[in-house]
Design a protein around this motif. Structure first.
Motif, PDB file in Angstrom:
ATOM      1  N   SER A   1       0.841  -1.192   0.000  1.00 54.85           N
ATOM      2  CA  SER A   1       0.000   0.000   0.000  1.00 54.85           C
ATOM      3  C   SER A   1       0.872   1.236   0.000  1.00 54.85           C
ATOM      4  N   GLU A   2       0.358   2.267  -0.629  1.00 53.00           N
ATOM      5  CA  GLU A   2       1.013   3.573  -0.630  1.00 53.00           C
ATOM      6  C   GLU A   2      -0.102   4.594  -0.423  1.00 53.00           C
ATOM      7  N   GLY A   3      -0.152   5.160   0.763  1.00 48.89           N
ATOM      8  CA  GLY A   3      -1.246   6.069   1.096  1.00 48.89           C
ATOM      9  C   GLY A   3      -2.555   5.307   1.122  1.00 48.89           C
ATOM     10  N   ALA A   4      -3.573   5.839   0.450  1.00 49.06           N
ATOM     11  CA  ALA A   4      -4.889   5.207   0.420  1.00 49.06           C
ATOM     12  C   ALA A   4      -5.009   4.148  -0.665  1.00 49.06           C
ATOM     13  N   GLU A   5      -3.999   4.038  -1.512  1.00 48.82           N
ATOM     14  CA  GLU A   5      -4.058   3.089  -2.630  1.00 48.82           C
ATOM     15  C   GLU A   5      -3.294   1.819  -2.287  1.00 48.82           C
ATOM     16  N   SER A   6      -3.892   0.681  -2.613  1.00 50.10           N
ATOM     17  CA  SER A   6      -3.210  -0.593  -2.392  1.00 50.10           C
ATOM     18  C   SER A   6      -3.024  -1.301  -3.728  1.00 50.10           C
ATOM     19  N   TYR A   7      -1.966  -2.099  -3.805  1.00 44.53           N
ATOM     20  CA  TYR A   7      -1.595  -2.776  -5.040  1.00 44.53           C
ATOM     21  C   TYR A   7      -1.414  -4.266  -4.786  1.00 44.53           C
TER      22      TYR A   7
END
Length: 185
Positions: free
Chosen positions: A143-149
């Motif tokens: 995850s990076e901030g509110a976005e997850s991958y």
């Protein structure tokens, strides 16, 4: 009629033998040893050369307007020279990859967050032997901030790699590139 049949068989044989020879990728013993070292150390870098976004109507419109690099199509974009990469070392991953596609929900549009960028320790990291041929499949979440991958990377001994990135806020995208050992500075 016999001559036609004979030439037809020869043509089919040449066609199938040519197709069969292009599907094999092999690596030298030195490449295999270097590859196994990268996998054992979990220390490698993929430099992206092609992006393969989901072809949506808006991306097709951009391609039809001639806004993609020369030689690119809506579903295969040449990103050589952009500096896009995925690095893995010491249980950490870092990526800075150009993004072509649509943002599906949430998030912000800012000049420093246009691509796929993450830096940190992945969760659910696995290395599995490839189901077909040689190589490994690397899977992890980050995850990076509110976005997850969710990331799936296929790495091969012939120093090639294929990467799939599924985002919680964007359309999926695939990358192809070159694999090499990564030594952190």
């Amino acid at each position: 009629m016999r001559a036609f049949f004979k030439f037809g068989l020869i043509g089919l044989f040449l066609f199938f033998s040519a197709c069969a020879s292009t599907t094999k990728t092999s690596a030298t013993p030195e490449e295999l040893a270097a590859f196994e070292k990268m996998v054992d150390n979990q220390q490698f870098e993929m430099n992206a050369t092609w992006a393969q976004p989901m072809a949506t109507q808006s991306l097709n419109s951009i391609a039809n307007a001639g806004l993609l690099p020369p030689g690119s199509t809506a579903n295969r974009i040449d990103i050589t020279g952009t500096g896009g990469y995925l690095r893995m070392w010491d249980g950490k991953v870092k990526a800075d990859l150009p993004f072509f596609g649509e943002r599906r929900m949430g998030g912000t549009y800012s000049s420093d967050k246009v691509g796929i960028k993450f830096d940190g320790e992945p969760t659910d990291l696995t290395f599995e032997p490839a189901k077909k041929g040689s190589g490994y499949t690397v899977k992890f979440n980050i995850s990076e901030g509110a976005e997850s991958y969710q990331v799936v990377a296929n790495i091969y001994p012939n120093q090639s790699a294929r990467l799939m990135v599924a985002s919680s806020q964007r359309t999926n995208i695939w990358y192809q590139g070159n694999l090499s050992e990564y030594t952190p500075e």
